[in-house]
Scaffold this motif. Sequence first.
Motif, PDB file in Angstrom:
ATOM      1  N   VAL A 125       0.837  -1.205   0.000  1.00 12.23           N
ATOM      2  CA  VAL A 125       0.000   0.000   0.000  1.00 12.23           C
ATOM      3  C   VAL A 125       0.869   1.251   0.000  1.00 12.23           C
ATOM      4  N   TYR A 126       1.844   1.283   0.898  1.00 11.20           N
ATOM      5  CA  TYR A 126       2.715   2.454   1.018  1.00 11.20           C
ATOM      6  C   TYR A 126       3.521   2.667  -0.262  1.00 11.20           C
ATOM      7  N   ALA A 127       4.150   1.589  -0.773  1.00 13.69           N
ATOM      8  CA  ALA A 127       5.021   1.720  -1.940  1.00 13.69           C
ATOM      9  C   ALA A 127       4.256   2.224  -3.158  1.00 13.69           C
ATOM     10  N   VAL A 128       3.066   1.667  -3.397  1.00  9.84           N
ATOM     11  CA  VAL A 128       2.280   2.098  -4.552  1.00  9.84           C
ATOM     12  C   VAL A 128       1.881   3.565  -4.415  1.00  9.84           C
ATOM     13  N   LYS A 129       1.484   3.974  -3.209  1.00  8.77           N
ATOM     14  CA  LYS A 129       1.115   5.376  -2.977  1.00  8.77           C
ATOM     15  C   LYS A 129       2.292   6.297  -3.265  1.00  8.77           C
ATOM     16  N   ILE A 130       3.465   5.963  -2.744  1.00 11.58           N
ATOM     17  CA  ILE A 130       4.649   6.790  -2.952  1.00 11.58           C
ATOM     18  C   ILE A 130       5.019   6.858  -4.426  1.00 11.58           C
ATOM     19  N   LEU A 131       5.018   5.705  -5.107  1.00 14.30           N
ATOM     20  CA  LEU A 131       5.402   5.666  -6.520  1.00 14.30           C
ATOM     21  C   LEU A 131       4.393   6.411  -7.382  1.00 14.30           C
ATOM     22  N   GLU A 132       3.102   6.291  -7.071  1.00 10.98           N
ATOM     23  CA  GLU A 132       2.101   7.029  -7.833  1.00 10.98           C
ATOM     24  C   GLU A 132       2.241   8.534  -7.621  1.00 10.98           C
ATOM     25  N   ASP A 133       2.503   8.945  -6.389  1.00  9.47           N
ATOM     26  CA  ASP A 133       2.673  10.374  -6.117  1.00  9.47           C
ATOM     27  C   ASP A 133       3.882  10.941  -6.846  1.00  9.47           C
ATOM     28  N   SER A 138       6.302   3.363 -13.511  1.00  8.97           N
ATOM     29  CA  SER A 138       6.892   2.722 -14.694  1.00  8.97           C
ATOM     30  C   SER A 138       8.411   2.788 -14.706  1.00  8.97           C
ATOM     31  N   ALA A 139       9.013   3.517 -13.756  1.00  8.93           N
ATOM     32  CA  ALA A 139      10.469   3.573 -13.677  1.00  8.93           C
ATOM     33  C   ALA A 139      11.021   2.203 -13.307  1.00  8.93           C
ATOM     34  N   LEU A 140      12.271   1.946 -13.674  1.00  4.68           N
ATOM     35  CA  LEU A 140      12.861   0.631 -13.415  1.00  4.68           C
ATOM     36  C   LEU A 140      12.853   0.301 -11.934  1.00  4.68           C
ATOM     37  N   TYR A 141      13.245   1.248 -11.097  1.00  8.92           N
ATOM     38  CA  TYR A 141      13.281   0.952  -9.667  1.00  8.92           C
ATOM     39  C   TYR A 141      11.873   0.744  -9.107  1.00  8.92           C
ATOM     40  N   GLY A 142      10.874   1.451  -9.670  1.00  8.11           N
ATOM     41  CA  GLY A 142       9.492   1.270  -9.241  1.00  8.11           C
ATOM     42  C   GLY A 142       8.973  -0.102  -9.618  1.00  8.11           C
ATOM     43  N   LYS A 143       9.252  -0.527 -10.855  1.00  3.74           N
ATOM     44  CA  LYS A 143       8.812  -1.859 -11.284  1.00  3.74           C
ATOM     45  C   LYS A 143       9.524  -2.949 -10.481  1.00  3.74           C
ATOM     46  N   LEU A 144      10.795  -2.710 -10.157  1.00  5.91           N
ATOM     47  CA  LEU A 144      11.543  -3.673  -9.347  1.00  5.91           C
ATOM     48  C   LEU A 144      10.935  -3.787  -7.954  1.00  5.91           C
ATOM     49  N   ALA A 145      10.625  -2.636  -7.337  1.00  9.51           N
ATOM     50  CA  ALA A 145      10.045  -2.644  -5.989  1.00  9.51           C
ATOM     51  C   ALA A 145       8.686  -3.330  -5.982  1.00  9.51           C
ATOM     52  N   ILE A 146       7.831  -3.005  -6.958  1.00  4.85           N
ATOM     53  CA  ILE A 146       6.503  -3.620  -7.015  1.00  4.85           C
ATOM     54  C   ILE A 146       6.613  -5.119  -7.266  1.00  4.85           C
ATOM     55  N   GLY A 147       7.526  -5.537  -8.137  1.00  7.40           N
ATOM     56  CA  GLY A 147       7.712  -6.965  -8.396  1.00  7.40           C
ATOM     57  C   GLY A 147       8.125  -7.716  -7.143  1.00  7.40           C
ATOM     58  N   SER A 306      15.405   0.235  -2.641  1.00  3.74           N
ATOM     59  CA  SER A 306      15.559  -0.127  -1.233  1.00  3.74           C
ATOM     60  C   SER A 306      14.845   0.870  -0.328  1.00  3.74           C
ATOM     61  N   LEU A 307      14.952   2.172  -0.626  1.00  2.00           N
ATOM     62  CA  LEU A 307      14.282   3.180   0.191  1.00  2.00           C
ATOM     63  C   LEU A 307      12.763   3.052   0.091  1.00  2.00           C
ATOM     64  N   THR A 308      12.264   2.678  -1.091  1.00  9.45           N
ATOM     65  CA  THR A 308      10.828   2.476  -1.257  1.00  9.45           C
ATOM     66  C   THR A 308      10.328   1.326  -0.383  1.00  9.45           C
ATOM     67  N   LEU A 309      11.203   0.361  -0.110  1.00  8.30           N
ATOM     68  CA  LEU A 309      10.827  -0.826   0.662  1.00  8.30           C
ATOM     69  C   LEU A 309      11.258  -0.746   2.122  1.00  8.30           C
ATOM     70  N   THR A 310      11.737   0.426   2.549  1.00 11.10           N
ATOM     71  CA  THR A 310      12.193   0.593   3.935  1.00 11.10           C
ATOM     72  C   THR A 310      11.003   0.888   4.841  1.00 11.10           C
ATOM     73  N   ASN A 311      10.252  -0.117   5.157  1.00 13.63           N
ATOM     74  CA  ASN A 311       9.093   0.017   6.055  1.00 13.63           C
ATOM     75  C   ASN A 311       8.623  -1.377   6.433  1.00 13.63           C
ATOM     76  N   PHE A 312       7.692  -1.425   7.351  1.00 14.65           N
ATOM     77  CA  PHE A 312       7.022  -2.675   7.687  1.00 14.65           C
ATOM     78  C   PHE A 312       5.668  -2.698   6.985  1.00 14.65           C
ATOM     79  N   SER A 313       5.038  -3.854   6.952  1.00 15.97           N
ATOM     80  CA  SER A 313       3.926  -4.054   6.031  1.00 15.97           C
ATOM     81  C   SER A 313       2.608  -4.372   6.728  1.00 15.97           C
ATOM     82  N   GLU A 314       1.533  -3.994   6.028  1.00 10.85           N
ATOM     83  CA  GLU A 314       0.199  -4.399   6.471  1.00 10.85           C
ATOM     84  C   GLU A 314       0.049  -5.925   6.433  1.00 10.85           C
TER      85      GLU A 314
END
Length: 534
Positions: A125-133, A138-147, A306-314
């Motif tokens: 939830v957090y990663a998608v919100k940050i990437l959309e904002d 569609s950036a490489l690091y965004g697609k990598l994080a979502i994958g 890595s920064l996009t994924l620096t959190n804990f998850s729902e």
Amino acid sequence: MLVLLVSFAFGFGYALSRIGLPPMVGFLLAGFVYNIAGFVPPSGLDLVSDLGITLLLFSIGLKLDLKGLLRAEIWASATAQILLTTGVLSGLLLLAQNVLSISLLDLSWPALIILGFALSFSSTVYAVKILEDKGDMSALYGKLAIGILIIQDLFAVLFLSLTAGKAPSLWALGILALPLLRPVLYRLLDGSGRGELFILCGLFFALGIGAELFALVGLKPDLGALVVGVLIAGHPRASELSKALFGFKELMLVGFFLSIGMTGLPTWEMLAAACVLCLVLPLKTGLYYGIVSRFGLRARTSLFSSLTLTNFSEFGLIVAAIAVEQNLLPANWLLVMALAVSISFAFSSPLSYYAESLYQYFSSWLRPFDPQRVHPWDAPIELGRARAVIFGMGRIGTGAYDVLQEEFGNAVCGVDHAPASVDANRAQGRNVLLGDACDTDFWLKLKRDEDLELVILAMPNHQGNVFAVHQLRNHGFQCTVVAIAKYQEEVDAFTEMGVCSAFNLYERAGAGLARKALQGCALRHQSEDSASGQ
């Protein structure tokens, strides 16, 4: 109570946005304050929260490249990260148990492993919100994080299936036949028009065919929404459907963030434990970075993902909730996890939003670790001898390219950070390169070309266009710069930065429509005059 909760959400969201944090952190804080004040949560909040997550996963599916998940840098990174992070965090918890005499740490070794497993997840939830904002889905690091997050979610689904006490029914095998429904789904989407029926069609796909069907056969409903989204991702209107559902998804996700804060009333000991857990987030970032960078990705891409994924998850909360139901974890750890997730969002948000500044600051330390053989999608590029360059090759960028080609011929170059967009434009004969105008290294490798006369910034994200303007000025490019804008305050910001022209899309669209109408009138009058002359 509903009016009061909405007021809390707006007030805290607005206040936090004023100091540079995303509103979602304010929503989390609003949930905690509302709960601490002793107010009763409105009925239906959990339903709204669940709908938000379901629509989120459906929208991810609409944009998901299924073949991309099979790339080693995604599935291998996610698997290695889950195993390594679970082991490291479980070990740290065991060490703390032996050193500190705290009642919260009075856990069995299976509980420590489950807790480490729950903390290894990052928030979709957090990663998608940050990437959309940021406009970086569609950036490489965004697609990598979502994958990586999708693979993590599959691990979570596997855990839930093994610990839920019941196996999926035999009818679950029928899910394998879902691809046969794709022509039917396409036809329904084609015939739904563009009004409210189109939105209802998307809701029917996500909630009816996806979530409800999977729930009936004993599978996770959110997984069903994701699968159906993937099924129709190849439809030409999939992107339009995602945009149509955007408002519903955003509103319902507010309920999700509010509900996290209403899990229960924490004690000071629980709050301290959550803060201590968040102190290991830099270690989690380092583990992500160390794993991802092994696959030929540059330091910037590895750091951003890595920064996009620096959190804990729902999903960590869900894992903890199941463990509590199975008496594998004490109930108070559910509150600790809820606090840790909330604090991790507040900790991670500034890091994600200011990732480029962090990279510039640490680049001298990180660049020596860049691989000698760089991933072909991550290699910085040079534009060549172009007279006009367009950054952002969406519909606006491609339209500008076609007009400029009449003036500059082959000396026009397009740049886009989405490989699919680059491939589509190249297939139509345009000279488009894969690159990211928000990448510091891209500008460092770019040579100042005296032939360059015009730069058009047509990226959808305003902050990306602003960053590109600063880089053009900092690196001494002497050329005309034109940028798109959606709002008057964006036009004013570009004017203050010395941009030659800021193109307000909505104002210019009206002006272009009027000119087209006048041309149509002139042609009609000419036709009438010629007819009367005969």
